[in-house]
Design a protein around this motif. Structure first.
Motif, PDB file in Angstrom:
ATOM      1  N   LYS A 157       8.079  58.085 -15.214  1.00 35.61           N
ATOM      2  CA  LYS A 157       7.165  58.130 -14.064  1.00 35.61           C
ATOM      3  C   LYS A 157       6.101  57.054 -14.210  1.00 35.61           C
ATOM      4  N   ILE A 158       5.701  56.494 -13.076  1.00 29.79           N
ATOM      5  CA  ILE A 158       4.611  55.524 -13.041  1.00 29.79           C
ATOM      6  C   ILE A 158       3.483  56.072 -12.168  1.00 29.79           C
ATOM      7  N   SER A 159       2.263  55.989 -12.659  1.00 33.37           N
ATOM      8  CA  SER A 159       1.081  56.217 -11.834  1.00 33.37           C
ATOM      9  C   SER A 159       0.522  54.846 -11.497  1.00 33.37           C
ATOM     10  N   MET A 160       0.182  54.638 -10.228  1.00 33.67           N
ATOM     11  CA  MET A 160      -0.152  53.287  -9.796  1.00 33.67           C
ATOM     12  C   MET A 160      -1.283  53.278  -8.780  1.00 33.67           C
ATOM     13  N   THR A 184       5.406  58.172 -19.489  1.00 36.72           N
ATOM     14  CA  THR A 184       4.736  57.733 -18.272  1.00 36.72           C
ATOM     15  C   THR A 184       3.867  56.516 -18.582  1.00 36.72           C
ATOM     16  N   VAL A 185       3.636  55.681 -17.579  1.00 38.88           N
ATOM     17  CA  VAL A 185       2.758  54.524 -17.747  1.00 38.88           C
ATOM     18  C   VAL A 185       1.872  54.380 -16.512  1.00 38.88           C
ATOM     19  N   SER A 231      -0.470  49.634 -18.629  1.00 38.29           N
ATOM     20  CA  SER A 231      -1.011  50.293 -19.818  1.00 38.29           C
ATOM     21  C   SER A 231      -0.432  51.699 -19.943  1.00 38.29           C
ATOM     22  N   PRO A 232      -0.525  52.312 -21.132  1.00 41.15           N
ATOM     23  CA  PRO A 232      -0.046  53.688 -21.283  1.00 41.15           C
ATOM     24  C   PRO A 232      -0.795  54.653 -20.371  1.00 41.15           C
ATOM     25  N   TRP A 278       7.776  47.938 -21.267  1.00 43.66           N
ATOM     26  CA  TRP A 278       8.077  49.300 -21.715  1.00 43.66           C
ATOM     27  C   TRP A 278       8.221  49.351 -23.241  1.00 43.66           C
ATOM     28  N   LYS A 279       8.895  48.393 -23.811  1.00 41.91           N
ATOM     29  CA  LYS A 279       9.066  48.366 -25.266  1.00 41.91           C
ATOM     30  C   LYS A 279       7.716  48.216 -25.976  1.00 41.91           C
TER      31      LYS A 279
END
Length: 380
Positions: free
Chosen positions: A59-62, A291-292, A301-302, A324-325
């Protein structure tokens, strides 16, 4: 294509693009599931060579803009005026392409106020074309019957309305008259929206004693989900003495456990998504491991609450998988012995790293709102 299958270190991850949900199967059941879904699915067999880690964020929060029509006292992103170098429509489309290709299907879009962007419907429609499950977080002020009808065409999963308590405290933090406008938005969503309607509450010293009334309000307006999250001392809330104490938080957790409601109530002591916590038993919360966060100019960022020093790169110039890595590397932290010796460790894995960073300036420390700290003999 309805099903998207991803080989992972634990077995198989399956995304159902019709129901906008994911399922997880261990290695013993993976082959049976692949055979069962044959013909209506796409199998991605590579795991990007990441050992014992997820192949991509779940999941991404943006934040898609810094621009906002309010100037809330507690705003974590210090929103207000638009930045000159905010992500363009095409750059957001490129991100959605990468998400679809690598298997990230969940995104929560906020700001600023996301509905203030002129291209918001284009963004949401493109996300729909990529079969993403999209939620948005809004203050509700721009919602109209006409806009909700347009949003219905975008097939959003959830529309979140931010509420800071009952009228007096909400208006104190967000501005006079904003409470009634938020309530009007909830009424419009109840009447016209096809998406789930939800309320987000940042628990502060102003509303910690109002949560029972907020639950009743959510029931009154037929809200599907009500989420309580402790306010973080970040952005405009920094040094404002808005946050709750550990004692207040523990009392809140004790009392809310016993409340029965037809509204789905989420708080940090409840793991809402089965997809969280599956990646490993590493120390620390899911941020950066499952998630990021991406901000309005593309910084990756994390978690936004970890601060600028944990910015990994930028989606405008860095590859999706390389970012991601790097996130997996930067979130591999040693933790502390107190947490690791706790019987509840595998459930919380040390709790929120952002709160530890904010209070102790140390990512390995105990979550300062840990409800078990006093039982562990640690001073809160």
């Amino acid at each position: 294509m309805r099903y998207f299958l991803f080989d992972e270190f634990f077995g198989l991850r399956v995304y159902d693009s019709y129901e906008k949900t994911e399922f997880y199967f261990d290695k013993n059941n993976s082959e049976n599931i692949k055979n069962l879904l044959k013909g209506g699915s796409l199998l991605v067999e590579k795991n990007n060579n990441i050992e014992q880690k997820l192949s991509a964020p779940l999941k991404i929060s943006m934040n898609i803009t810094k621009k906002c029509n309010l100037r809330c006292k507690q705003c974590f992103s210090d929103s207000g005026e638009m930045k000159d170098n905010e992500l363009t429509t095409k750059e957001i489309f490129n991100l959605f392409d990468d998400m679809h290709s690598y298997g990230t299907f969940f995104i929560c879009i906020g700001g600023g106020e996301p509905l203030i962007r002129d291209d918001i419907l284009d963004i949401l429609q493109y996300g729909k074309s990529k079969q993403l499950s999209i939620s948005i977080v809004s203050n509700g002020l721009l919602l109209t019957k006409e806009l909700i009808n347009e949003l219905n065409k975008c097939d959003l999963d959830t529309i979140w309305i931010s509420l800071e308590g009952l009228e007096k405290n909400h208006d104190f933090l967000r501005g006079r008259g904003t409470y009634q406008k938020a309530i009007s938005a909830l009424l419009l969503l109840k009447k016209y929206s096809n998406s789930k309607t939800a309320i987000r509450v940042s628990l502060s010293k102003y509303n910690i004693n109002e949560y029972k009334e907020i639950i009743k309000l959510a029931e009154k307006y037929s809200v599907d989900i009500l989420r309580f999250t402790p306010l973080m001392e970040f952005g405009r809330a920094k040094d404002q003495n808005f946050t709750i104490s550990q004692k207040q938080y523990i009392q809140f957790l004790k009392e809310i456990q016993n409340i029965k409601s037809n509204v789905k109530i989420i708080h940090p002591n409840v793991i809402d998504c089965g997809k969280f916590w599956i990646s490993s038993s590493d120390f620390g919360c899911h941020c950066g491991k499952e998630t990021v966060w991406i901000d309005e100019v593309g910084n990756y960022s994390p978690c936004i609450f970890w601060g600028e020093s944990y910015t990994i790169g930028n989606i405008k110039k860095d590859s999706y998988i390389d970012l991601w890595k790097k996130s997996l590397e930067i979130t591999t932290v040693k933790g502390n012995d107190t947490c690791k010796q706790c019987n509840n460790y595998l459930n919380c894995r040390g709790g929120c790293r952002a709160r530890a960073l904010n209070l102790y300036k140390n990512i390995n420390e105990i979550d300062p709102l840990c409800p078990l700290m006093k039982n562990l003999g640690v001073e809160g």
